[in-house]
Design an enzyme around this catalytic site. Structure first.
Site, PDB file in Angstrom:
ATOM      1  N   GLU A 160      28.107 -12.707-134.610  1.00 44.59           N
ATOM      2  CA  GLU A 160      27.466 -11.595-135.331  1.00 44.59           C
ATOM      3  C   GLU A 160      27.519 -11.825-136.836  1.00 44.59           C
ATOM      4  OE1 GLU A 160      25.757  -8.995-134.247  1.00 44.59           O
ATOM      5  OE2 GLU A 160      25.980  -9.558-132.134  1.00 44.59           O
ATOM      6  N   ASP A 161      27.090 -12.982-137.264  1.00 46.56           N
ATOM      7  CA  ASP A 161      26.930 -13.274-138.691  1.00 46.56           C
ATOM      8  C   ASP A 161      28.230 -13.381-139.458  1.00 46.56           C
ATOM      9  OD1 ASP A 161      24.207 -13.502-138.792  1.00 46.56           O
ATOM     10  OD2 ASP A 161      23.943 -11.343-138.864  1.00 46.56           O
TER      11      ASP A 161
END
Lengths: 1151, 323
Positions: A765-766
């Site tokens: 998630e980044d």
């Protein structure tokens, strides 16, 4: 980590530096004539916020004089021979009056001492003074009537025309563009206000789908909105002053056009128009209105009766005519009761409506940028000043009258004494500091016109200055005004807009946009007439719309017609290019409407373009060479007619080629540089044209949150909150815009070597994985400076606060110096005292003598530092100054240096934000056989859905840049003109330095020492540290403060509040059946209360501490009182209901 | 349980040795060994670095923490480091880390009194111990350094002062390891690569024309192959320049000559490149690393007998047991 030190303290001129750079920056493709150099020249003469400065300068030099000239007399109504006349007005140099001595001030002084950077408004007056018949004409020069807040770097400002060294001496940053005000120590920007253009006919559909033509008239005297509306094929006038809508033919008749034929002729004899007009004519006849008198009578009946008007009926008679004269399309003047221009104007409106009815294309677009005007600080301040000036005049008049009525005055009457000083000063200051533009006189009531200048980063402040605030309120759910308009090209930035509710409404100016100021109209009108415009007065209605002629419309006013419109337009343009008329006058031939529009009004957006003759650029090689040698400036290009400004409307008459080699013989203009369609903030994205467009928009929002350097004077400033990067760098992959605006000198980020791979699982998630050694060495390290203010108050009775010396061995007073203030450089922790202050207990009452003051009682009132527990801050600096009321004001700057930790937010320049997921030791990090070890690892899943190809090219370019030692460029659309390096060239460089052409490296795992299965895309990317840091956000609470009223835990981190089990969380627990947990959360840990309830009456009782027994108040005994637990909020509800005469009774049952 | 012995005797061959640079071959061992050596060099070879700064006067533009951070990152000559004590388990000073056994004191006094900017550099740091000084990069023996200018190479710049600004501080340098903070890491670059084994299929190669050979050689981003001017045969000039980029293999496939070349990494031989920050000599760095690695392995071996391990290795034993 690649270290490229931003030489932030260099004192070279921005632009000089650039010219130098251009010479040895190898351009892959050389254009026929490289016009790029015009840009730095343009910005040199214009600056980044010229629109604000121009507007303000116009007001200071011309606008204010016009206002004063228009209202130059104060005449006493009692004795009309007594008057005061303002002969001249001017603004002085910024100064402050200290002890009756005027002192020059600088903006930085004002910032530090919380004062307003203002200059005196000087007027020259001429007045009659005298008493008892003896009158004398007096003249006084340079009378101060108020203080005008001064825009920084405007012509009145002390900073104007100063060089870098001089600016540094004044404590000012040379890169700071100015364009804002300093009011009471805070920097305030007047946002650019977007408005529909005034005095223009706009044909539009209303909500019901009816066509209407509206004109918002605005003259010095009145402001009105006139709407002509077509409903059921009949046309009506809607005007506020009339109760109902009026058939348009009645209006025409009332203005003296009694003959229907005349109207038909005026509209145009096309049978289709006549047919469309017929129902309106018939309706008029059906009302029995045939003559002017009948029409006026009809209108009279329709006039809204204002309730408070008490004037005589005789006066009321003329009201309809007065409305038609003064309010109805007020921008068309009626001279000597000649309504003919107004009739023609209405006829043109009708004609355009009918055209729109027959042909939908003729409809105007409200969102079209050419139909919009930008209202700038100068205009807004001028409105405010006009109002305040007029108010002052009436006030002076009142005072004068009141004095003159008195019979036996002893002293001579002197007008000049009553020109009040404070109303103008305070009015201007109040409006600027609150942002509320409340001008009753002009029916203006706007909020949030000014904003505090964002000083989060250099980019944020620049972006703030180019922001355009919308005309609509943000709640409207319409897509039209939010959509990207083709006419925005080159004028407004297509990327820079916020997300969410203001999306598309709040816009930003592009790099080269200029906003015009008003220009004198009358010379232009006479010029038009000289060039063969046939005067309206001399034309019959029939002649108006002859097929071979065009109407000439000047600033919304119909001047007349011209038989050879193109020749006329060309003549005007030639005059403009020759510099005979203003460079911002726009000439636009509208073929569809068969009209030539000439505009010289303020607020139009325009931009410079290179003129081309038959597709050949007028700028030749030698011009550019002269520019490089400094023999030529941008203004010379303008004056010699090589470049001209086109506004949005005139662009429609031009065929603009993007590049010189794309020009065809029809081409009239050539763009200077394509990347100027982007604004300042979007300009720092490398290769934005390779990114998916929303990513650029995200970056525009994030670039403003990035930490870095604020200004060269950042450490001398006293901002309430300042985020600085310890080692800011200039991006390895730059753009031309970055160099033009000075981002390379005040960077906000660092070049991090990024490996695009997955690692450790803490990168989903980044999230990004960071290298601990890089952080140790200073990557992402930042300084947070917070300001704390404290005043040493003086009180009514003469007593004042005092600061005590610290006591020895008192742990909390450790950081205090001998003067009772914390010393700079001391480490300050949570709970430490930073000012050992005491306040007098008694503060009211009469002034005490010195002797009495000596034994005033004091109570301790020490200022305690409230930081995070365990976090150690340092006192950075202490500043003492006196505030408005001459109290001692102590300001503290507390500094905290932070290194990145898990949860801090970072972002590249491509809208790819992510938090730090984990920090990993260097030896565990993957390494290449050259020994390169990345600073951070980014998960490759960030790429496919985001499509930020620009980021990949940035990586490649950065890698090539470090290996060959040259900054690479990635300006938007820059490949053809050589302002962006091509991937092919970059790959070649990479191969030359022994890297793979695709930027991928052979990597070994740091944990096992084995090579990784895949080649890893690795190279430097410029990363920004965003202001969101865990340290400011993390929050947990076991027990803590509660709200007094409900006894529930407080809310919010700032109050050390509880974490709410909300509606949905509750539902989860209910569904799960964890009743005890629910009970514990909502009751025991919240506001449990032990209540005494009377089983007899069901009301609440109390516990009598003396009798050690529960009692019921109502029953007066304690027989049947039970103790039960309930939320305090419930008990509160019961009591509140009781207070409203409702008896809530509790009926108890055995559980 | 008697197990089979896999004991091998790794060999080291030094290729190139300078004070701050070492290139050697490590043969007859496997990746775990090579990597362990690399990791120890980066993170566990002790050096001395400034750890505590007491600032008396600082009127420079940089703030106290900033300067302290910069001081910490200055490499100090740390030949003594192996013999020094960690201040946390120094008996002589009860762990406050100010005694001669575990710390070195530095003083810095600089004030600018001229109109010219004064560069405060690592040379202005005065050490209490002549053996522990800021690393001197302007090495007189190394005359052919292209970046050497007598004016600029005064040391590592700490801060610049203008007229009237002053910096006065006392700094304590302590022994530490790179695991705790990168400032204690003696290694600038420590990396290794597998030695490539390149076999050109000469028969297939002979089928190529000279142009094809040249273009095939060109396809490698690094100069691994060349053409023999006499025989016009492709020869491997520098196998270690090969970066395992597969470009030549891909090129060969694109030319339709699959199997033209066979490149394999030798699983048991590594080429190490070690660059030191200057704190210790690169050769010493390797020796120290081996020493520490040996200690760590001893700790593992003795881990059954915790008390004994504690006696022998102090905290290292605890550390090895995951403590």
């Amino acid at each position: 980590m690649v270290v490229v030190q931003a030489d932030s303290l260099s004192e070279e001129n921005v632009v000089d530096h650039l010219i130098d750079k251009q010479k040895h920056a190898a351009a892959p493709v050389k254009s026929a004539v490289d016009k790029f150099q015009l840009l730095p020249e343009f910005l040199k003469v214009r600056g980044l916020v010229k629109q604000h400065l121009d507007s303000f300068n116009y007001f200071i030099n011309i606008g204010i004089k016009k206002i004063v000239r228009a209202n130059d007399r104060i005449v006493s109504t009692v004795d009309p021979s007594l008057y005061l006349r303002f002969t001249d007005v001017k603004i002085g140099k910024p100064s402050m009056v200290v002890d009756a001595i005027s002192e020059q001030i600088t903006p930085h002084m004002c910032r530090l001492s919380d004062t307003t950077y203002a200059a005196p408004i000087w007027v020259n007056i001429e007045y009659i003074s005298g008493s008892h018949g003896r009158k004398e004409k007096m003249i006084k020069n340079d009378v101060v009537i108020g203080r005008m807040p001064i825009m920084l770097r405007s012509c009145c400002c002390v900073l104007s025309g100063k060089n870098e060294a001089e600016l540094a001496r004044l404590g000012e940053c040379p890169l700071d563009p100015g364009g804002y005000f300093v009011v009471k120590g805070t920097e305030k920007v007047i946002l650019i206000q977007e408005q529909l253009s005034k005095n223009r006919i706009i044909i539009d559909n209303d909500k019901k789908g009816n066509i209407n033509a509206s004109v918002t008239s605005s003259t010095e005297a009145t402001k009105s909105k006139t709407v002509i509306l077509m409903e059921k094929e009949k046309m009506y006038l809607c005007l506020n002053q009339f109760a109902k809508k009026i058939p348009i033919m009645v209006v025409m008749k009332a203005m003296g056009m009694e003959s229907d034929q005349e109207v038909v002729q005026m509209v145009g004899r096309d049978p289709r128009y006549s047919a469309l007009l017929l129902p309106s004519i018939e309706e008029c006849a059906s009302h029995g209105v045939y003559t002017r008198e009948q029409a006026l009578e009809y209108l009279e009946a329709m006039v809204k009766r204002s309730t408070y008007s008490s004037s005589s009926t005789e006066k009321q008679e003329n009201r309809a005519l007065a409305i038609l004269r003064d309010v109805f399309i007020a921008n068309v003047p009626v001279r000597k009761n000649n309504f003919r221009p107004k009739c023609i104007y209405v006829a043109v409106m009708l004609r355009r409506m009918m055209e729109a009815l027959l042909n939908k294309d003729a409809m105007d677009d409200k969102d079209y940028v050419g139909n919009k005007r930008l209202e700038l600080s100068g205009q807004l301040i001028s409105l405010l000043f006009e109002d305040l000036f007029k108010t002052m005049i009436t006030e002076v008049q009142k005072i004068a009258d009141a004095l003159l009525v008195k019979q036996n005055r002893s002293s001579r009457f002197d007008f000049s004494q009553y020109i009040v000083r404070d109303s103008i000063t305070n009015g201007l200051e109040r409006a600027l500091s609150t942002g509320n533009w409340d001008v009753k006189r002009f029916r203006m009531n706007r909020k949030g016109v000014t904003q505090v200048l964002v000083r989060l980063s250099y980019m944020a402040s620049l972006g703030h200055m180019t922001r355009i605030s919308p005309q609509f309120e943000k709640s409207r759910k319409v897509s039209g005004p939010r959509a990207l308009q083709p006419s925005q090209w080159g004028m407004l930035c297509p990327c820079d807009t916020p997300e969410g509710e203001a999306c598309g409404l709040v816009k930003n100016l592009a790099l080269m946009t200029h906003v015009t100021t008003d220009e004198e109209e009358s010379p232009l009108i006479s010029l038009c007439k000289c060039l063969g415009v046939e005067d309206l007065e001399l034309l019959s209605g029939e002649e108006l719309h002859t097929p071979n002629s065009f109407l000439v419309i000047f600033n919304g006013l119909i001047l007349g017609k011209h038989r050879r419109p193109h020749q006329f337009a060309n003549a005007m343009r030639k005059l403009r290019r020759a510099g005979k008329i203003g460079e911002f006058v726009s000439v636009f031939v509208n073929e569809k409407q068969r009209a030539v529009y000439i505009a010289s009004d303020g607020g139009r957006v325009c931009r410079p373009l290179v003129i081309a003759d038959k597709g050949v650029s007028r700028i030749k090689e030698h011009h550019m060479r002269e520019l490089m040698d400094g023999a030529r400036t941008f203004d010379d290009f303008l004056h010699e007619g090589l470049i001209e400004y086109l506004d949005v409307n005139e662009e429609n008459n031009a065929l603009i080629a993007l590049y010189e080699w794309e020009a065809t013989p029809e081409t009239t203009h050539i763009e200077i540089e394509p990347f100027t369609i982007l604004g300042v903030v979007a300009g720092l994205i490398p290769y934005p044209h390779h990114n998916q467009s929303p990513r650029n928009t995200y970056q525009c929002a994030m670039g403003k949150q990035a930490m870095g350097n604020i200004a060269y004077n950042q450490l001398g400033r006293m901002d309430s909150l300042l985020y600085l990067l310890v080692y800011p760098q200039r991006p390895l992959l730059t753009t031309r815009t970055i160099e033009l605006v000075g981002y390379d000198k005040l960077g906000a980020g660092q070049n991090a070597t990024v490996a695009v791979m997955s690692y450790s699982g803490y990168d989903i998630e980044d999230a990004i994985v960071m290298n601990k050694a890089s952080l140790d060495r200073g990557f992402g390290r930042c300084i947070v400076l917070k300001k704390y203010t404290c005043t040493n108050q003086k009180y009514e009775n003469g007593a004042s606060d005092r600061i005590l010396r610290p006591r020895k061995n008192e742990e909390r007073e450790r950081v205090l110096d001998d003067d009772g203030l914390a010393a700079p450089g001391e480490i300050i922790r949570h709970g430490d005292i930073y000012i050992n202050k005491e306040s007098p207990i008694e503060t009211r009452g009469p002034l005490k003598s010195a002797a009495a003051l000596a034994d005033v009682k004091y109570r301790p009132c020490a200022q305690i530092f409230k930081g995070t527990e365990g976090e150690s801050c340092v006192v950075d600096r202490v500043a003492l100054c006196s505030d408005k009321n001459n109290n001692l004001c102590i300001k503290y700057k507390i500094r905290h240096t932070r290194r990145p930790e898990v949860g801090d937010k970072f972002s590249s320049r491509h809208g790819q934000k992510g938090v730090c997921g984990t920090i990993i030791q260097q030896e565990d990090f993957p390494f290449s056989e050259r020994g390169i070890c990345p600073d951070l690892i980014m998960n490759p899943h960030g790429f496919p859905s985001r499509m930020t190809v620009g980021k990949m090219i940035e990586l490649l370019g950065g890698k090539a840049g470090v290996s060959c030692g040259r900054f690479h460029y990635g300006s938007a659309f820059g490949e053809p003109s050589g302002h962006a390096d091509r991937v092919e060239a970059i790959s070649e460089t990479l191969v030359k330095h022994g890297f793979s052409y695709n930027g991928k490296d052979f990597i070994y795992s740091g944990i096992t020492g084995c090579p990784l299965q895949a080649y890893i895309f690795m190279g430097p990317i410029y990363y920004q540290k965003l202001k969101h840091m865990v340290l400011d956000k993390m929050h947990a609470r076991g027990s803590g403060p509660r709200v007094m009223l409900t006894r529930q835990p407080t809310d919010g981190r700032a109050r050390n509040g509880g974490l709410r089990v909300g509606e949905m969380e509750k539902d989860c627990l209910v569904a799960y059946g964890t009743s005890m947990l629910l009970y514990e959360r909502l009751m025991v840990s919240s506001d449990q209360f032990e209540a005494q309830v009377c089983r007899a009456c069901g009301l609440l009782g109390y516990y009598n501490q003396k009798l050690k027994a529960a009692m019921c108040t109502t029953c007066k005994n304690g027989d049947k009182v039970s103790t039960m637990k309930l939320p305090y909020a419930c008990k509160l509800l019961i009591q509140e209901l009781q207070s409203m005469n409702i008896v809530p009774r509790l009926r108890l049952a055995e559980a | 349980m008697e197990s089979v012995s896999y004991q091998r005797f790794p060999k080291i061959k030094i290729r190139e040795m300078k004070d701050d640079y070492l290139k050697f071959e490590l043969r007859e061992t496997d990746a775990s060994m090579a990597n362990a050596l690399r990791r120890v060099m980066i993170a566990e070879v002790p050096t001395i670095a400034i750890d505590l700064v007491e600032i008396e006067v600082n009127s420079s533009v940089l703030n106290d923490e900033f300067i302290a951070h910069r001081l910490g990152l200055i490499p100090l000559t740390s030949e003594r480091a192996m013999g020094m004590r960690f201040s946390r388990d120094c008996d002589a000073c009860d762990g406050d880390g100010q005694c001669e056994y575990c710390s070195v004191e530095f003083h810095l006094r600089a004030k600018c009194i001229t109109d010219q900017t004064l560069d405060v550099t690592s040379k202005d740091l005065y050490s209490s111990d002549h053996a522990v000084t800021p690393v001197d990069f302007s090495d007189p023996s190394d005359d052919n350094d292209p970046f050497e200018h007598t004016e600029t190479q005064r040391g590592i710049i700490i801060v610049k002062l203008r007229r009237g600004q002053e910096l006065r501080l006392r700094a304590i340098a302590r022994k530490g390891i790179g695991k705790d903070h990168a400032k204690w890491s003696p290694a600038a670059t420590v990396t290794f690569m597998y030695e490539p084994e390149i076999h050109i299929n000469e028969d297939l190669m002979e089928t190529l024309t000279l142009e094809e050979k040249l273009s095939w050689i060109e396809s490698s981003p690094t100069k691994v192959f060349d053409i023999d001017k006499v025989t016009q045969q492709v020869v491997v000039v520098d196998p270690e320049a090969y970066t395992y980029d597969d470009e030549v293999i891909k090129k060969a496939e694109a030319m339709g000559k699959r199997g033209l070349i066979d490149i394999r990494a030798k699983e048991d031989s590594f080429i190490f490149t070690v660059e030191s920050t200057g704190a210790i000599k690169a050769s010493q760095l390797v020796l120290n690393a081996i020493e520490i690695l040996k200690q760590k392995l001893d700790a593992v071996r003795l881990s059954d007998d915790t008390v004994e391990a504690d006696d022998q290795f102090g905290e290292l034993g605890v550390h090895m047991r995951g403590g």
